[in-house]
Design an enzyme around this catalytic site. Sequence first.
Site, PDB file in Angstrom:
ATOM      1  N   LYS A   1      42.167 -18.209 -36.775  1.00  0.00           N
ATOM      2  CA  LYS A   1      41.662 -17.350 -37.855  1.00  0.00           C
ATOM      3  C   LYS A   1      41.513 -18.232 -39.108  1.00  0.00           C
ATOM      4  O   LYS A   1      42.458 -18.425 -39.860  1.00  0.00           O
ATOM      5  CB  LYS A   1      42.686 -16.222 -38.102  1.00  0.00           C
ATOM      6  CG  LYS A   1      42.128 -14.918 -38.621  1.00  0.00           C
ATOM      7  CD  LYS A   1      41.372 -15.008 -39.920  1.00  0.00           C
ATOM      8  CE  LYS A   1      42.248 -15.330 -41.105  1.00  0.00           C
ATOM      9  NZ  LYS A   1      41.480 -15.458 -42.376  1.00  0.00           N
TER      10      LYS A   1
ATOM     11  N   GLY B   1      49.284 -21.387 -45.790  1.00  0.00           N
ATOM     12  CA  GLY B   1      48.648 -20.703 -46.915  1.00  0.00           C
ATOM     13  C   GLY B   1      49.644 -20.519 -48.041  1.00  0.00           C
ATOM     14  O   GLY B   1      50.630 -21.263 -48.150  1.00  0.00           O
ATOM     15  N   SER B   2      49.404 -19.510 -48.854  1.00  0.00           N
ATOM     16  CA  SER B   2      50.229 -19.315 -50.044  1.00  0.00           C
ATOM     17  C   SER B   2      51.599 -18.750 -49.672  1.00  0.00           C
ATOM     18  O   SER B   2      51.763 -18.071 -48.655  1.00  0.00           O
ATOM     19  CB  SER B   2      49.513 -18.356 -50.997  1.00  0.00           C
ATOM     20  OG  SER B   2      49.364 -17.104 -50.366  1.00  0.00           O
ATOM     21  N   THR B   3      52.547 -18.995 -50.540  1.00  0.00           N
ATOM     22  CA  THR B   3      53.897 -18.468 -50.310  1.00  0.00           C
ATOM     23  C   THR B   3      53.892 -16.941 -50.347  1.00  0.00           C
ATOM     24  O   THR B   3      54.609 -16.295 -49.572  1.00  0.00           O
ATOM     25  CB  THR B   3      54.860 -19.070 -51.361  1.00  0.00           C
ATOM     26  OG1 THR B   3      54.954 -20.471 -51.092  1.00  0.00           O
ATOM     27  CG2 THR B   3      56.244 -18.466 -51.282  1.00  0.00           C
TER      28      THR B   3
ATOM     29  N   GLY C   1      52.600 -15.854 -47.035  1.00  0.00           N
ATOM     30  CA  GLY C   1      53.548 -16.318 -46.021  1.00  0.00           C
ATOM     31  C   GLY C   1      54.785 -15.446 -45.952  1.00  0.00           C
ATOM     32  O   GLY C   1      55.270 -15.099 -44.864  1.00  0.00           O
TER      33      GLY C   1
ATOM     34  N   GLU D   1      53.779 -22.837 -43.310  1.00  0.00           N
ATOM     35  CA  GLU D   1      53.476 -24.012 -44.147  1.00  0.00           C
ATOM     36  C   GLU D   1      52.915 -23.471 -45.452  1.00  0.00           C
ATOM     37  O   GLU D   1      51.773 -23.017 -45.494  1.00  0.00           O
ATOM     38  CB  GLU D   1      52.428 -24.901 -43.458  1.00  0.00           C
ATOM     39  CG  GLU D   1      52.907 -25.571 -42.198  1.00  0.00           C
ATOM     40  CD  GLU D   1      53.823 -26.742 -42.468  1.00  0.00           C
ATOM     41  OE1 GLU D   1      53.886 -27.213 -43.619  1.00  0.00           O
ATOM     42  OE2 GLU D   1      54.499 -27.186 -41.525  1.00  0.00           O
TER      43      GLU D   1
ATOM     44  N   CYS E   1      48.574 -28.892 -51.134  1.00  0.00           N
ATOM     45  CA  CYS E   1      49.905 -28.273 -51.131  1.00  0.00           C
ATOM     46  C   CYS E   1      50.958 -29.267 -51.583  1.00  0.00           C
ATOM     47  O   CYS E   1      51.941 -28.906 -52.201  1.00  0.00           O
ATOM     48  CB  CYS E   1      50.228 -27.751 -49.738  1.00  0.00           C
ATOM     49  SG  CYS E   1      49.977 -28.990 -48.454  1.00  0.00           S
TER      50      CYS E   1
ATOM     51  N   GLU F   1      53.000 -22.745 -58.442  1.00  0.00           N
ATOM     52  CA  GLU F   1      51.966 -23.634 -57.922  1.00  0.00           C
ATOM     53  C   GLU F   1      50.632 -23.322 -58.603  1.00  0.00           C
ATOM     54  O   GLU F   1      50.183 -22.183 -58.578  1.00  0.00           O
ATOM     55  CB  GLU F   1      51.833 -23.435 -56.408  1.00  0.00           C
ATOM     56  CG  GLU F   1      50.849 -24.389 -55.780  1.00  0.00           C
ATOM     57  CD  GLU F   1      50.680 -24.139 -54.287  1.00  0.00           C
ATOM     58  OE1 GLU F   1      50.475 -22.964 -53.895  1.00  0.00           O
ATOM     59  OE2 GLU F   1      50.737 -25.102 -53.516  1.00  0.00           O
TER      60      GLU F   1
HETATM   61  P1  NAD Z   1      46.162 -17.609 -48.724  1.00  0.00           P
HETATM   62  O1  NAD Z   1      47.603 -17.367 -48.482  1.00  0.00           O
HETATM   63  O2  NAD Z   1      45.460 -16.735 -49.677  1.00  0.00           O
HETATM   64  O3  NAD Z   1      45.347 -17.519 -47.354  1.00  0.00           O
HETATM   65  C1  NAD Z   1      45.653 -18.326 -46.246  1.00  0.00           C
HETATM   66  C2  NAD Z   1      45.074 -17.703 -44.985  1.00  0.00           C
HETATM   67  O4  NAD Z   1      45.735 -16.465 -44.745  1.00  0.00           O
HETATM   68  C3  NAD Z   1      43.584 -17.375 -45.066  1.00  0.00           C
HETATM   69  O5  NAD Z   1      43.001 -17.620 -43.804  1.00  0.00           O
HETATM   70  C4  NAD Z   1      43.591 -15.880 -45.383  1.00  0.00           C
HETATM   71  O6  NAD Z   1      42.402 -15.232 -44.945  1.00  0.00           O
HETATM   72  C5  NAD Z   1      44.780 -15.426 -44.560  1.00  0.00           C
HETATM   73  N1  NAD Z   1      45.431 -14.184 -44.997  1.00  0.00           N
HETATM   74  C6  NAD Z   1      45.501 -13.682 -46.253  1.00  0.00           C
HETATM   75  N2  NAD Z   1      46.221 -12.540 -46.233  1.00  0.00           N
HETATM   76  C7  NAD Z   1      46.605 -12.329 -44.959  1.00  0.00           C
HETATM   77  C8  NAD Z   1      47.380 -11.321 -44.300  1.00  0.00           C
HETATM   78  N3  NAD Z   1      47.908 -10.289 -44.976  1.00  0.00           N
HETATM   79  N4  NAD Z   1      47.583 -11.423 -42.967  1.00  0.00           N
HETATM   80  C9  NAD Z   1      47.075 -12.462 -42.262  1.00  0.00           C
HETATM   81  N5  NAD Z   1      46.332 -13.452 -42.832  1.00  0.00           N
HETATM   82  C10 NAD Z   1      46.114 -13.382 -44.167  1.00  0.00           C
HETATM   83  O7  NAD Z   1      46.067 -19.162 -49.127  1.00  0.00           O
HETATM   84  P2  NAD Z   1      44.776 -19.975 -49.543  1.00  0.00           P
HETATM   85  O8  NAD Z   1      44.421 -19.606 -50.943  1.00  0.00           O
HETATM   86  O9  NAD Z   1      43.749 -19.896 -48.481  1.00  0.00           O
HETATM   87  O10 NAD Z   1      45.358 -21.476 -49.508  1.00  0.00           O
HETATM   88  C11 NAD Z   1      46.049 -22.057 -50.547  1.00  0.00           C
HETATM   89  C12 NAD Z   1      47.541 -22.090 -50.261  1.00  0.00           C
HETATM   90  O11 NAD Z   1      47.796 -22.776 -49.033  1.00  0.00           O
HETATM   91  C13 NAD Z   1      48.315 -22.863 -51.314  1.00  0.00           C
HETATM   92  O12 NAD Z   1      49.450 -22.122 -51.671  1.00  0.00           O
HETATM   93  C14 NAD Z   1      48.719 -24.146 -50.601  1.00  0.00           C
HETATM   94  O13 NAD Z   1      49.890 -24.746 -51.115  1.00  0.00           O
HETATM   95  C15 NAD Z   1      48.892 -23.673 -49.207  1.00  0.00           C
HETATM   96  N6  NAD Z   1      48.800 -24.792 -48.261  1.00  0.00           N
HETATM   97  C16 NAD Z   1      49.943 -25.226 -47.656  1.00  0.00           C
HETATM   98  C17 NAD Z   1      49.889 -26.314 -46.787  1.00  0.00           C
HETATM   99  C18 NAD Z   1      51.129 -26.808 -46.110  1.00  0.00           C
HETATM  100  O14 NAD Z   1      51.005 -27.530 -45.130  1.00  0.00           O
HETATM  101  N7  NAD Z   1      52.314 -26.461 -46.573  1.00  0.00           N
HETATM  102  C19 NAD Z   1      48.668 -26.941 -46.523  1.00  0.00           C
HETATM  103  C20 NAD Z   1      47.524 -26.467 -47.153  1.00  0.00           C
HETATM  104  C21 NAD Z   1      47.596 -25.384 -48.023  1.00  0.00           C
END
Ligand code: NAD
Length: 496
Positions: free
Chosen positions: A185, A237-239, A242, A259, A293, A392
């Site tokens: 996804k 994705g975002s905390t 997550g 992550e 990140c 962040e």
């Molecule tokens: P986000 O959390 O908004 O989205 C991440 C993913 O989750 C997207 O595919 C989104 O469509 C999906 N998503 C959103 N809500 C959801 C839900 N309720 N259920 C299931 N899926 C859902 O993050 P973003 O803005 O896409 O990415 C930026 C974030 O990712 C930053 O916080 C960054 O630090 C983090 N990140 C972490 C790492 C790591 O390895 N630790 C690597 C890259 C990015």
Amino acid sequence: MSTTLEAPSLRRPGHLFIGGTWQAPADGGGIDVMAPFNEQVFARVGEAGRADIDAAVAAARRAFDEGPWPRLRPAERAAKLLEVAAQMEKRAEDLASAYTNQVGMPHRIAQMSGGGAIALVRYFAGLGETFPFEDVRPCPQGGIAVVVREPVGVAVCIAPWNAPLHTMLLKVIPALLAGCAVIAKPSPETPIDALILAECIEAVGLPEGVFSVVTAGRDVSDYLMRHESVDKVSFTGSTTVGRHIASVCGERMTRFTMELGGKSAAIVLDDISVPDAVAAMMPHIVLLAGQQCAALSRVLVSRKRRNELVEAMAAAMRHVPVGDPYDAATLMGPLIAQRQLDRVNGYIAQGTREGARLVTGGGRPRGLERGFFIEPTLFTDAENSMVFCREEIFGPVAAVITYDDEEQAIRIANDSPYGLSGGIFTQDKERAYAIARRVRTGNITQNGRIIDFTLPYGGFKLSGLGREGGPEGLDAFTEVKTVFLPTPPAHLTAAS
Ligand code: NAD
């Protein structure tokens, strides 16, 4: 930046890859994909609805419960993954263009990172030979035990937009090698790479249902990760998101890996020259427009060297070439979207309000009227307690914070809700190692910041749970089963 971007060369534009075939979304939905450097909508992909998710999960469930994939030997699955790598090699330019067009990554860097993506697939394929899928151990009560690592089941892999191909491959490839059935996804901002990956997987012919790609927005993604037939959610994705997913998974004991975000510190010791420290640090502040990140967003320096460091960092930031990612001179492209630009601007305003001093940047680079561009931005006189030093930002913004001695530097580095990455800038590897052992973070580097897919990566505290990369990243897609026998089965006796 007047170039008009071409639509990506996808075999079935507007379709989802479900259970091994390309299918139009059941309710006809679509997602527009915009290039953040010129705001051109250059692609439209299918948008999955709940019926499509049900179909993908059902296909994955069947593939896992009844299909051949989980029952193949790891070396047989690895051989298929090597074929996928060869297909990706043929699509290298499409993958690089996808990275540039979706994220604004400078194209020459996107091209180099494509090689890394293919190497990642080959690396995990290599683990098919060396990973202890079956480990014979003595049993103190008599006989032996085979400690078996079996595939965890149906794995949902959710990736963000900042490094869409790498973050997805770090999940999908080890999951496939482990024997899982996988539903990928991608982020709605960056779905193209996953669709190209699906074409590569289709070309090598994995069994039906073993791999699906569903491009979807937030609500439908939420429906997917809650699906009762899902055994594992691997999320980057975002905390905020997550935590939400982890709480849903925790309720049902669905396995998960998280992550998440970071607020990593660069600790600059007094024994390194300022120019050396700045040169080693700068890419980890500005590359990907700071949307990393593991960005080194808090820069800790001794009080007496503060001014020298701030001047050198500001000079370096003013010289970062920002602009068209197809211009070979460009090092930094745009932010991903208007909402990210608003977010970064919000934190810049917040830092100023909180009393930090803006040294350079903070605005739109001159001559870039279209696109979500922002200048590399430096604050000094920052305090670690300020909100913009705790949350962040995900943009090219660094805050210089002073310390009085090494103990205080370590305390400040650790005084964060996050613990993802970090850097120690010094000539002294003994000091670097001693400090590294005291910083509560998932990885930390002397004089730079290394992330390597052959080694574990992940976070302490709010930066996540579990690890990706290396054998640990494969282990994350397995369940451990202990089988007690009087003596080892023949195939394991022969191997030893
Ligand atoms: P986000 O959390 O908004 O989205 C991440 C993913 O989750 C997207 O595919 C989104 O469509 C999906 N998503 C959103 N809500 C959801 C839900 N309720 N259920 C299931 N899926 C859902 O993050 P973003 O803005 O896409 O990415 C930026 C974030 O990712 C930053 O916080 C960054 O630090 C983090 N990140 C972490 C790492 C790591 O390895 N630790 C690597 C890259 C990015």
